[in-house]
Scaffold this motif. Structure first.
Motif, PDB file in Angstrom:
ATOM      1  N   SER B 165       0.800  -1.126   0.043  1.00 25.61           N
ATOM      2  CA  SER B 165       0.064   0.031   0.023  1.00 25.61           C
ATOM      3  C   SER B 165       0.756   1.199   0.197  1.00 25.61           C
ATOM      4  N   ASP B 166       0.384   2.453  -0.167  1.00 21.52           N
ATOM      5  CA  ASP B 166       1.052   3.725  -0.242  1.00 21.52           C
ATOM      6  C   ASP B 166       1.577   3.763   1.155  1.00 21.52           C
ATOM      7  N   TYR B 167       2.935   3.788   1.176  1.00 24.00           N
ATOM      8  CA  TYR B 167       3.624   3.814   2.487  1.00 24.00           C
ATOM      9  C   TYR B 167       3.382   5.448   3.124  1.00 24.00           C
ATOM     10  N   LEU B 168       2.986   6.406   2.416  1.00 21.93           N
ATOM     11  CA  LEU B 168       2.641   7.708   2.875  1.00 21.93           C
ATOM     12  C   LEU B 168       1.352   7.449   3.913  1.00 21.93           C
ATOM     13  N   GLY B 169       0.476   6.635   3.566  1.00 21.53           N
ATOM     14  CA  GLY B 169      -0.700   6.614   4.066  1.00 21.53           C
ATOM     15  C   GLY B 169      -0.408   5.949   5.757  1.00 21.53           C
ATOM     16  N   THR B 170       0.612   5.156   5.675  1.00 24.44           N
ATOM     17  CA  THR B 170       1.149   4.493   6.983  1.00 24.44           C
ATOM     18  C   THR B 170       1.822   5.866   7.988  1.00 24.44           C
ATOM     19  N   VAL B 171       2.565   6.564   6.971  1.00 22.33           N
ATOM     20  CA  VAL B 171       3.059   7.668   7.729  1.00 22.33           C
ATOM     21  C   VAL B 171       1.943   8.580   8.499  1.00 22.33           C
ATOM     22  N   ARG B 172       1.205   8.977   7.641  1.00 24.43           N
ATOM     23  CA  ARG B 172      -0.064   9.875   8.007  1.00 24.43           C
ATOM     24  C   ARG B 172      -0.748   8.875   9.146  1.00 24.43           C
ATOM     25  N   ALA B 173      -0.967   7.746   9.189  1.00 22.88           N
ATOM     26  CA  ALA B 173      -1.718   7.316  10.193  1.00 22.88           C
ATOM     27  C   ALA B 173      -0.826   7.266  11.469  1.00 22.88           C
ATOM     28  N   ALA B 174       0.386   7.055  11.514  1.00 27.92           N
ATOM     29  CA  ALA B 174       1.245   7.253  12.515  1.00 27.92           C
ATOM     30  C   ALA B 174       1.192   8.335  13.121  1.00 27.92           C
ATOM     31  N   GLU B 175       1.496   9.576  12.253  1.00 29.91           N
ATOM     32  CA  GLU B 175       1.533  10.970  12.735  1.00 29.91           C
ATOM     33  C   GLU B 175       0.131  11.543  13.409  1.00 29.91           C
ATOM     34  N   ASP B 176      -0.963  11.184  12.912  1.00 29.16           N
ATOM     35  CA  ASP B 176      -2.354  11.364  13.534  1.00 29.16           C
ATOM     36  C   ASP B 176      -2.481  10.735  14.573  1.00 29.16           C
ATOM     37  N   ALA B 177      -2.003   9.360  14.714  1.00 27.93           N
ATOM     38  CA  ALA B 177      -2.279   8.880  16.078  1.00 27.93           C
ATOM     39  C   ALA B 177      -1.248   9.382  17.196  1.00 27.93           C
ATOM     40  N   GLY B 178      -0.201  10.214  16.819  1.00 27.82           N
ATOM     41  CA  GLY B 178       0.479  10.684  17.929  1.00 27.82           C
ATOM     42  C   GLY B 178       1.999  10.473  17.961  1.00 27.82           C
ATOM     43  N   ALA B 179       2.329   9.532  17.017  1.00 26.19           N
ATOM     44  CA  ALA B 179       3.894   8.980  16.926  1.00 26.19           C
ATOM     45  C   ALA B 179       4.732  10.320  17.183  1.00 26.19           C
ATOM     46  N   ASP B 180       5.995  10.066  17.889  1.00 26.53           N
ATOM     47  CA  ASP B 180       6.808  11.125  17.770  1.00 26.53           C
ATOM     48  C   ASP B 180       7.807  11.380  16.537  1.00 26.53           C
ATOM     49  N   ALA B 181       8.074  10.131  16.008  1.00 26.38           N
ATOM     50  CA  ALA B 181       8.918  10.140  14.846  1.00 26.38           C
ATOM     51  C   ALA B 181       8.450   9.235  14.005  1.00 26.38           C
ATOM     52  N   VAL B 182       9.108   9.095  12.589  1.00 27.62           N
ATOM     53  CA  VAL B 182       9.048   7.955  11.745  1.00 27.62           C
ATOM     54  C   VAL B 182      10.563   7.810  11.289  1.00 27.62           C
ATOM     55  N   THR B 183      10.740   6.589  11.203  1.00 22.42           N
ATOM     56  CA  THR B 183      12.113   6.074  10.532  1.00 22.42           C
ATOM     57  C   THR B 183      11.882   5.519   9.058  1.00 22.42           C
ATOM     58  N   ALA B 184      12.547   5.977   8.018  1.00 20.58           N
ATOM     59  CA  ALA B 184      12.254   5.692   6.801  1.00 20.58           C
ATOM     60  C   ALA B 184      13.507   5.545   6.079  1.00 20.58           C
ATOM     61  N   ILE B 185      13.822   4.328   5.571  1.00 13.30           N
ATOM     62  CA  ILE B 185      12.903   3.348   5.214  1.00 13.30           C
ATOM     63  C   ILE B 185      13.484   1.746   5.752  1.00 13.30           C
ATOM     64  N   ASN B 186      12.758   0.806   5.635  1.00 11.77           N
ATOM     65  CA  ASN B 186      13.445  -0.639   6.037  1.00 11.77           C
ATOM     66  C   ASN B 186      14.207  -0.979   4.610  1.00 11.77           C
ATOM     67  N   THR B 187      14.614  -2.469   4.853  1.00  7.86           N
ATOM     68  CA  THR B 187      15.170  -2.995   3.586  1.00  7.86           C
ATOM     69  C   THR B 187      13.874  -3.145   2.553  1.00  7.86           C
ATOM     70  N   VAL B 188      14.223  -3.159   1.258  1.00  4.22           N
ATOM     71  CA  VAL B 188      13.304  -3.308   0.278  1.00  4.22           C
ATOM     72  C   VAL B 188      13.046  -4.733  -0.113  1.00  4.22           C
ATOM     73  N   ARG B 189      11.809  -5.244  -0.190  1.00  3.72           N
ATOM     74  CA  ARG B 189      11.689  -6.628  -0.554  1.00  3.72           C
ATOM     75  C   ARG B 189      12.396  -7.040  -1.874  1.00  3.72           C
ATOM     76  N   ALA B 190      12.939  -8.104  -2.161  1.00  2.80           N
ATOM     77  CA  ALA B 190      13.810  -8.450  -3.156  1.00  2.80           C
ATOM     78  C   ALA B 190      14.465  -9.959  -3.150  1.00  2.80           C
ATOM     79  N   MET B 191      14.680 -10.278  -4.157  1.00  3.00           N
ATOM     80  CA  MET B 191      15.065 -11.772  -4.419  1.00  3.00           C
ATOM     81  C   MET B 191      16.353 -11.852  -5.336  1.00  3.00           C
ATOM     82  N   SER B 192      17.027 -12.760  -5.043  1.00  7.54           N
ATOM     83  CA  SER B 192      18.038 -13.455  -5.941  1.00  7.54           C
ATOM     84  C   SER B 192      18.093 -14.786  -6.212  1.00  7.54           C
ATOM     85  N   ILE B 193      18.452 -15.338  -7.419  1.00  3.10           N
ATOM     86  CA  ILE B 193      18.165 -16.624  -7.611  1.00  3.10           C
ATOM     87  C   ILE B 193      19.630 -17.127  -8.403  1.00  3.10           C
TER      88      ILE B 193
END
Lengths: 255, 295
Positions: B165-193
Motif C-alpha cells: 500500500s502507499d507508505y505515505l498512508g502509514t506515515v499519516r496514520a502514525a502521525e495522526d495517532a501521535g507518533a513522535d517520529a518516523v524512521t524511513a525506510i526498512n530493507t526493500v523486498r527483493a530476491m536473488s536466484i
C-alpha cells in the motif's frame, strides 16, 4: 560457485571436500568461508589450503547444513564467500599447536605457515582413536602428540590434560588452539597461568560472516570480523569465553 | 558547534544511530558502539516470544548491497528486558514487532524503569508473515497500535517501508495517532536466484535488500515525507559514509540510522561524526538542524 574436485573420508563422520578457487587458496590460517550447499543450507567453514590454487573444507556431519556439505560429490557446485576473519600472530621459539576434532584444520594451516618442524609440537585431541585426523600430514609439520579421552590412542585423557603436561615443561613460547570451546578455554587458562602467549580460533554460530548480524558475538567482540583469532587475554576479558554461548534466538546460555 | 541533537524528545549524542537488526544481541556490543560514537542504538526487533529465525542462508551479497531474510531471530522481549536490567547505563531504543495493539503494549510494559528513550515499531520487515509490512500496509491497525502505546505513556517511532500500500498512508496514520517520529525506510523486498542451481540464494526465497543500492530510494522517501508532514524523520537506507548521512539531512531527516555499513566497521560512527563536523564547520553551521534547513 565452485566445483568440487574431490572428496576423501577422514573418519566415519568426517570428510574433506576439495575444490579449486584462487581466493580460498590464498586464505590465511584461522580464516573461514561461508559455504552454501544449494538446497542444503549454509555454514561457516575453516579453510584448508595447500595445493597450488586448491583449497578444501574438512567437515564433520552433525547438523543439517554440515550433513549436506558432507554429502556433496565430486563435480557438484557449492557456493563459497570469503575468506573472512583475521589470522594468528606467529611468535618466535617453540610453538604448541593444539587441535580438537575438525579444529585441526587451522592448526594444520598454521603449521604449514610456520614451516619449521623443529619448533612445532602438534597436539591432536580426540575422543577415541578412529576420530584422530591428519596424523600422517601432521607428522611432516612437527612433533605429533596424540591424546584420546578413552586412551585408545596416544595419551589417555583430554587435550587439556596433555597441554597442561606439555606447557609444564616450560619449553614453549606460544600456544595456539582450535577445537570445542571448553577445550580451548582449558588450554588458554593453562597457558595464561604460566605466562605463555596464547591465541584461540573461535567458532560461533554465524549468519552473515561479516559483522552485520551479531549472531557470533562474545562479550563486545564479533567472532567473524574481530576474530576468529583472539589473544587469551582478550578472551578472558569477555567474561563469556568457555562459559556462555547464544542459542539461535540469541538467548545467552551457560555451557 | 555540536553533533548532539534531539529528535522527538530523544537525546542523541550524534546524528548517526545504529539501525535495528544489526549487531543487536549483546549489551557489551551496544556499549562498544555507543563508545564508538553512535548517537543511539536500536535493538533487533523483539517479539513477545523468542524466535530462532530462518535457517541459513539468511544473508547474501546482491547488487553491491546485502539481501537478508534472517526471519526476525531475537531472544524475545522478556529476555531482552532482563539483559538490559543486567547492564545498566546502556540506553537502547527498543524495536518491537507484533500484530496487535495489546501485544505491543504488553511488551513495552516489560521495559518500565529501564533506559529506553523510545520504542521503534517495526511496521516494515519484508520477509515474515503477519507482522512487519503486513501491519504497516494496514494504516487503521497502525493507528490503533500507535494510539495504544501513546496511551501507555511511551515515545513511539514508526519505522515504515515500501509494502503493497502507499507508505505515505502509514506515515499519516502514525502521525495522526501521535507518533513522535518516523524512521524511513526498512530493507526493500527483493530476491536473488542462483543461475547454476536455479535456487533462490536465501532459504526463505524472498528477503530484504539493504546497503548502497537502496539509498536513493530512501532519500526519495525522506524527502516525500518531510515535504508533506511535520513529523520528524530518521533517514535509514544505505548510509555508508558522512556524505550519505549529510544527503539524508539535506533531504529533511533529523538524524540517520546506519545498518549494513556498520557491519565489520564499528568505526563508521566516528567517521560520520568527524565528516559531518568538518562539513558543518566549513559551512558555518552550529547545529545539525541547520544542515537540514539548508536544503
Amino acid at each position: 560457485m565452485v566445483r568440487v574436485t574431490g572428496v576423501a573420508d577422514e573418519t566415519p563422520t568426517v570428510r574433506t571436500i576439495r575444490f579449486e578457487d584462487p581466493g580460498m587458496a590464498a586464505a590465511l590460517p584461522g580464516q573461514f568461508a561461508m559455504v552454501w550447499v544449494p538446497g542444503g543450507g549454509e555454514l561457516p567453514m575453516s579453510v584448508m589450503a595447500g595445493d597450488p590454487g586448491g583449497a578444501a573444507f574438512t567437515v564433520r556431519r552433525h547438523g543439517p547444513a554440515s550433513t549436506a556439505l558432507y554429502g556433496v560429490d565430486r563435480g557438484d557446485l557449492i557456493g563459497v564467500r570469503g575468506p573472512y576473519g583475521n589470522t594468528f600472530d606467529v611468535r618466535e621459539g617453540r610453538l604448541l599447536l593444539a587441535g580438537g576434532g575438525t579444529g585441526m584444520v587451522p592448526m594444520m594451516r598454521l603449521a604449514m605457515r610456520v614451516a619449521d618442524p623443529s619448533r612445532v609440537v602438534i597436539l591432536m585431541g580426540a575422543r577415541t582413536a578412529p576420530e584422530v585426523i591428519f596424523e600422517r600430514a601432521a607428522a611432516a609439520l612437527g612433533e605429533v602428540v596424540i591424546s584420546t579421552d578413552d586412551g585408545s590412542r596416544g595419551e589417555e585423557g583430554t587435550a587439556v590434560d596433555a597441554a597442561r603436561r606439555l606447557l609444564g615443561s616450560g619449553r614453549f613460547s606460544a600456544a595456539y588452539v582450535c577445537g570445542p570451546e571448553p577445550m580451548m578455554a582449558g588450554i588458554v587458562a593453562e597457558a595464561r597461568s604460566r605466562g605463555v602467549f596464547v591465541q584461540a580460533s573461535i567458532e560461533r554460530p554465524m549468519k552473515c560472516g561479516v559483522g552485520i548480524c551479531g549472531s557470533c558475538c562474545m562479550g563486545d567482540r564479533l567472532v567473524c570480523s574481530d576474530g576468529t583469532v583472539f589473544d587469551g587475554d582478550r578472551l578472558a576479558a569477555t567474561g563469556e569465553f568457555g562459559a556462555i554461548y547464544r542459542d539461535k534466538a540469541g538467548i545467552a546460555r551457560r555451557y | 558547534m555540536g553533533l548532539a541533537t534531539r529528535v522527538a524528545g530523544i537525546d542523541l549524542a550524534g546524528p548517526a544511530m545504529l539501525a535495528s537488526g544489526i549487531l543487536g544481541i549483546s549489551m557489551d556490543v551496544f556499549r562498544r558502539l555507543l563508545d564508538s560514537g553512535a548517537g543511539a542504538v536500536v535493538s533487533k526487533s523483539l517479539s513477545a516470544e523468542p524466535r530462532e529465525g530462518y535457517p541459513n542462508p539468511t544473508m547474501a551479497e546482491a547488487a553491491g548491497g546485502w539481501l537478508n531474510a534472517v526471519g526476525l531471530s531475537n531472544p524475545g522481549a522478556p529476555n531482552f528486558a532482563n539483559m538490559m536490567r543486567g547492564a545498566p547505563g546502556v540506553p537502547v531504543v527498543v524495536s518491537l514487532v507484533g500484530s496487535d495493539p495489546d501485544e505491543f503494549v504488553s511488551m513495552a510494559r516489560l521495559f518500565e524503569g529501564l533506559e529506553v528513550p523510545a520504542f521503534e515499531l517495526n511496521l516494515s520487515c519484508p520477509h515474515v508473515e503477519k507482522v512487519g509490512l503486513e501491519v504497516g500496509d494496514d494504516p487503521e491497525l497502525v493507528s490503533r497500535i500507535v494510539r495504544s502505546l501513546k496511551g501507555a505513556g511511551v515515545r513511539v517511532i514508526a519505522k515504515v517501508g515500501l509494502g503493497s500500500s502507499d507508505y505515505l498512508g502509514t506515515v499519516r496514520a502514525a502521525e495522526d495517532a501521535g507518533a513522535d517520529a518516523v524512521t524511513a525506510i526498512n530493507t526493500v523486498r527483493a530476491m536473488s536466484i542462483d543461475v547454476h542451481s536455479g535456487r533462490p540464494v536465501l532459504s526463505n526465497g524472498f528477503g530484504g535488500l539493504s546497503g548502497p543500492p537502496i539509498r536513493p530510494i530512501a532519500v526519495r522517501c525522506v524527502r516525500e515525507i518531510t515535504s508533506r508532514h511535520e513529523i520528524p524523520v530518521i533517514g535509514c537506507g544505505g548510509v555508508s559514509c558522512w556524505e550519505d548521512a549529510a544527503e539524508f539531512l539535506l533531504a529533511g531527516a533529523s538524524a540517520v540510522q546506519v545498518g549494513t555499513a556498520a557491519g565489520g566497521n564499528p568505526g563508521i560512527f566516528a567517521e560520520i561524526n568527524s565528516g559531518i563536523s568538518s562539513y558543518m564547520e566549513r559551512r558555518g553551521y552550529s547545529e545539525i538542524s541547520e544542515v537540514r534547513r539548508a536544503a
